[in-house]
Design a protein around this motif. Structure first.
Motif, PDB file in Angstrom:
ATOM      1  N   ASP A 196       0.812  -1.214   0.000  1.00 47.63           N
ATOM      2  CA  ASP A 196       0.000   0.000   0.000  1.00 47.63           C
ATOM      3  C   ASP A 196       0.848   1.267   0.000  1.00 47.63           C
ATOM      4  O   ASP A 196       0.470   2.278  -0.602  1.00 47.63           O
ATOM      5  CB  ASP A 196      -0.940   0.005   1.202  1.00 47.63           C
ATOM      6  CG  ASP A 196      -1.948  -1.133   1.153  1.00 47.63           C
ATOM      7  OD1 ASP A 196      -2.398  -1.456   0.041  1.00 47.63           O
ATOM      8  OD2 ASP A 196      -2.273  -1.702   2.208  1.00 47.63           O
ATOM      9  N   THR A 197       1.970   1.249   0.694  1.00 42.45           N
ATOM     10  CA  THR A 197       2.808   2.443   0.797  1.00 42.45           C
ATOM     11  C   THR A 197       4.112   2.329   0.019  1.00 42.45           C
ATOM     12  O   THR A 197       4.904   3.276  -0.007  1.00 42.45           O
ATOM     13  CB  THR A 197       3.147   2.730   2.267  1.00 42.45           C
ATOM     14  OG1 THR A 197       3.866   1.608   2.808  1.00 42.45           O
ATOM     15  CG2 THR A 197       1.890   2.956   3.089  1.00 42.45           C
ATOM     16  N   ASP A 198       4.349   1.158  -0.605  1.00 43.64           N
ATOM     17  CA  ASP A 198       5.608   0.900  -1.314  1.00 43.64           C
ATOM     18  C   ASP A 198       6.814   1.069  -0.400  1.00 43.64           C
ATOM     19  O   ASP A 198       7.873   1.557  -0.817  1.00 43.64           O
ATOM     20  CB  ASP A 198       5.763   1.815  -2.541  1.00 43.64           C
ATOM     21  CG  ASP A 198       4.795   1.450  -3.650  1.00 43.64           C
ATOM     22  OD1 ASP A 198       4.258   0.327  -3.610  1.00 43.64           O
ATOM     23  OD2 ASP A 198       4.567   2.282  -4.542  1.00 43.64           O
ATOM     24  N   MET A 199       6.634   0.657   0.836  1.00 48.53           N
ATOM     25  CA  MET A 199       7.719   0.749   1.801  1.00 48.53           C
ATOM     26  C   MET A 199       8.317  -0.628   2.045  1.00 48.53           C
ATOM     27  O   MET A 199       7.594  -1.615   2.175  1.00 48.53           O
ATOM     28  CB  MET A 199       7.220   1.316   3.133  1.00 48.53           C
ATOM     29  CG  MET A 199       6.692   2.729   3.049  1.00 48.53           C
ATOM     30  SD  MET A 199       7.930   3.937   2.579  1.00 48.53           S
ATOM     31  CE  MET A 199       9.072   3.793   3.922  1.00 48.53           C
ATOM     32  N   SER A 246      13.356   1.760   3.805  1.00 51.61           N
ATOM     33  CA  SER A 246      13.781   2.297   2.516  1.00 51.61           C
ATOM     34  C   SER A 246      12.591   2.414   1.593  1.00 51.61           C
ATOM     35  O   SER A 246      11.545   1.833   1.824  1.00 51.61           O
ATOM     36  CB  SER A 246      14.841   1.400   1.877  1.00 51.61           C
ATOM     37  OG  SER A 246      14.255   0.209   1.423  1.00 51.61           O
ATOM     38  N   THR A 247      12.739   3.186   0.519  1.00 48.41           N
ATOM     39  CA  THR A 247      11.713   3.269  -0.509  1.00 48.41           C
ATOM     40  C   THR A 247      12.077   2.321  -1.626  1.00 48.41           C
ATOM     41  O   THR A 247      13.148   1.741  -1.648  1.00 48.41           O
ATOM     42  CB  THR A 247      11.606   4.704  -1.067  1.00 48.41           C
ATOM     43  OG1 THR A 247      12.787   4.983  -1.799  1.00 48.41           O
ATOM     44  CG2 THR A 247      11.422   5.710   0.041  1.00 48.41           C
ATOM     45  N   SER A 248      11.168   2.171  -2.574  1.00 47.96           N
ATOM     46  CA  SER A 248      11.411   1.263  -3.689  1.00 47.96           C
ATOM     47  C   SER A 248      12.386   1.868  -4.706  1.00 47.96           C
ATOM     48  O   SER A 248      12.841   1.177  -5.587  1.00 47.96           O
ATOM     49  CB  SER A 248      10.098   0.939  -4.386  1.00 47.96           C
ATOM     50  OG  SER A 248       9.487   2.112  -4.848  1.00 47.96           O
ATOM     51  N   HIS A 249      12.700   3.158  -4.577  1.00 45.94           N
ATOM     52  CA  HIS A 249      13.557   3.820  -5.562  1.00 45.94           C
ATOM     53  C   HIS A 249      15.014   3.889  -5.132  1.00 45.94           C
ATOM     54  O   HIS A 249      15.905   3.880  -5.953  1.00 45.94           O
ATOM     55  CB  HIS A 249      13.039   5.220  -5.843  1.00 45.94           C
ATOM     56  CG  HIS A 249      11.615   5.241  -6.303  1.00 45.94           C
ATOM     57  ND1 HIS A 249      11.234   4.750  -7.524  1.00 45.94           N
ATOM     58  CD2 HIS A 249      10.487   5.662  -5.696  1.00 45.94           C
ATOM     59  CE1 HIS A 249       9.927   4.893  -7.670  1.00 45.94           C
ATOM     60  NE2 HIS A 249       9.457   5.433  -6.576  1.00 45.94           N
ATOM     61  N   TYR A 250      15.251   4.005  -3.870  1.00 39.53           N
ATOM     62  CA  TYR A 250      16.610   4.014  -3.391  1.00 39.53           C
ATOM     63  C   TYR A 250      16.635   3.423  -1.993  1.00 39.53           C
ATOM     64  O   TYR A 250      15.599   3.237  -1.369  1.00 39.53           O
ATOM     65  CB  TYR A 250      17.188   5.443  -3.371  1.00 39.53           C
ATOM     66  CG  TYR A 250      16.371   6.423  -2.572  1.00 39.53           C
ATOM     67  CD1 TYR A 250      15.335   7.140  -3.166  1.00 39.53           C
ATOM     68  CD2 TYR A 250      16.624   6.627  -1.214  1.00 39.53           C
ATOM     69  CE1 TYR A 250      14.582   8.036  -2.434  1.00 39.53           C
ATOM     70  CE2 TYR A 250      15.868   7.518  -0.484  1.00 39.53           C
ATOM     71  CZ  TYR A 250      14.843   8.223  -1.095  1.00 39.53           C
ATOM     72  OH  TYR A 250      14.096   9.100  -0.366  1.00 39.53           O
ATOM     73  N   ILE A 251      17.812   3.110  -1.502  1.00 38.16           N
ATOM     74  CA  ILE A 251      17.923   2.426  -0.226  1.00 38.16           C
ATOM     75  C   ILE A 251      18.638   3.329   0.773  1.00 38.16           C
ATOM     76  O   ILE A 251      19.746   3.791   0.515  1.00 38.16           O
ATOM     77  CB  ILE A 251      18.687   1.099  -0.372  1.00 38.16           C
ATOM     78  CG1 ILE A 251      17.910   0.189  -1.351  1.00 38.16           C
ATOM     79  CG2 ILE A 251      18.872   0.402   0.949  1.00 38.16           C
ATOM     80  CD1 ILE A 251      18.614  -1.091  -1.680  1.00 38.16           C
ATOM     81  N   THR A 252      17.991   3.585   1.868  1.00 38.12           N
ATOM     82  CA  THR A 252      18.554   4.404   2.927  1.00 38.12           C
ATOM     83  C   THR A 252      18.333   3.700   4.247  1.00 38.12           C
ATOM     84  O   THR A 252      17.322   3.050   4.450  1.00 38.12           O
ATOM     85  CB  THR A 252      17.867   5.801   2.971  1.00 38.12           C
ATOM     86  OG1 THR A 252      17.843   6.358   1.661  1.00 38.12           O
ATOM     87  CG2 THR A 252      18.592   6.722   3.927  1.00 38.12           C
ATOM     88  N   ALA A 253      19.251   3.833   5.176  1.00 40.70           N
ATOM     89  CA  ALA A 253      19.142   3.162   6.473  1.00 40.70           C
ATOM     90  C   ALA A 253      18.738   4.165   7.535  1.00 40.70           C
ATOM     91  O   ALA A 253      19.329   5.235   7.629  1.00 40.70           O
ATOM     92  CB  ALA A 253      20.466   2.515   6.846  1.00 40.70           C
TER      93      ALA A 253
END
Length: 311
Positions: free
Chosen positions: A286-289, A301-308
């Motif tokens: 639902d949130t693409d998380m 992280s999001t589906s576009h980039y990865i962050t910690a």
């Protein structure tokens, strides 16, 4: 007459992460005194659906798990009824996505069992399963229900096989699976389906990620496993992408993003830290998380980039 100029701009900070941060619940809203097992290895020890939470527990002389109604929180009775029909430790449990009162379990006794949970909840211990699926020659470590086909369940064991079962059969014990997939040469560490169940992804102890056609039982895509040792793999909704967690060649915890149609080269990979704890990926359609849960911290992280982010 003077009119004050009013601003209708929102007074909060705009952020895609605004509703994903949480805080611990009060003690009365937590589950306390639950004897959680120590024998599930690298699997989940619990499973949740809209009605119940199931937790694998310690049990002398076999394997067991408990089923608690979601609304029932607080301290658990030491004599709370158990589901205890396995002869070995329970290694995985999964709720049927089509029926909140049906749950499957697998065990070191090389069997998969299907259990009916009485309505409205369990009042006494249950020892007799509705069905027992016997076909694997070694302990069964993982089970997954098919996301769109009712009463179809997949199991994988330390015999390197994936077996597909149809539990619509009226026989109480099923010895023959509908299909057996034999394309792995080592222990399968995780399984994941895409949204419509037409593809299945696996990670294996041989370090490789594979995309498999479950109907034909053949490999469609396969990674080389040279730079990334995959432990867990997960489809990212309908994005036609996969994420895998594991370790790099330098033994750093690593998360890798893949194109499901081409596993030759990762789309992105990032080393997170040097901790030894396994990372479990969870994706919210639902949130693409994407949530990566570890022993030390929780990464978002999001589906576009990865962050910690450490919460």
């Amino acid at each position: 007459m003077t009119f004050a100029k009013m601003s209708w701009q929102p007074q909060y900070r705009s952020s895609k992460y605004r509703h994903v941060f949480g805080k611990p619940a009060n003690k009365e809203n937590c589950y306390d005194n639950v004897p959680i097992t120590r024998s599930v290895h690298d699997n989940h020890f619990c499973a949740v659906n809209p009605s119940f939470i199931a937790v694998v527990t310690e049990c002398a002389g076999g394997g067991a798990f408990i089923v608690i109604p979601i609304q029932q929180s607080g301290k658990l009775d030491p004599h709370y009824p158990k589901i205890c029909g396995h002869r070995g430790n329970v290694l995985d449990i999964k709720w049927n996505p089509f029926d909140d009162y049906v749950i499957a379990s697998c065990s070191e006794d090389a069997s998969v069992k299907i259990w009916d949970i009485p309505k409205p909840y369990v009042t006494k211990s249950i020892t007799n399963a509705r069905k027992e699926l016997v076909g694997h020659s070694r302990r069964v470590g993982l089970i997954e229900w098919h996301p769109t086909a009712s009463n179809i369940i997949f199991s994988t064991a330390y015999d390197y096989k994936i077996m597909i079962w149809n539990i619509d059969n009226e026989e109480p014990i099923i010895y023959s699976p509908v299909r057996t997939i034999e394309c792995h040469k080592d222990v399968i560490l995780s399984m994941s389906f895409n949204l419509d169940g037409s593809l299945m992804a696996t990670s294996c102890k041989d370090r490789k990620v594979r995309v498999i056609d479950p109907l034909k039982g053949c490999i469609i895509q396969e990674s080389d496993g040279k730079t990334h040792k995959a432990s867990k793999v997960l489809f990212l909704g309908n994005m036609k992408k996969l994420v895998s967690t594991g370790t790099s060649r330098w033994n750093n915890r690593q998360v890798v993003l893949w194109d499901q149609d081409d596993l030759s080269v990762p789309l992105h990979q990032e080393d997170l830290d040097g901790s030894s704890g396994l990372l479990f990926p969870f994706f919210d359609n639902d949130t693409d998380m994407l949530y990566l849960v570890g022993k030390v911290s929780l990464y978002v992280s999001t589906s576009h980039y990865i962050t910690a982010y450490v919460l």
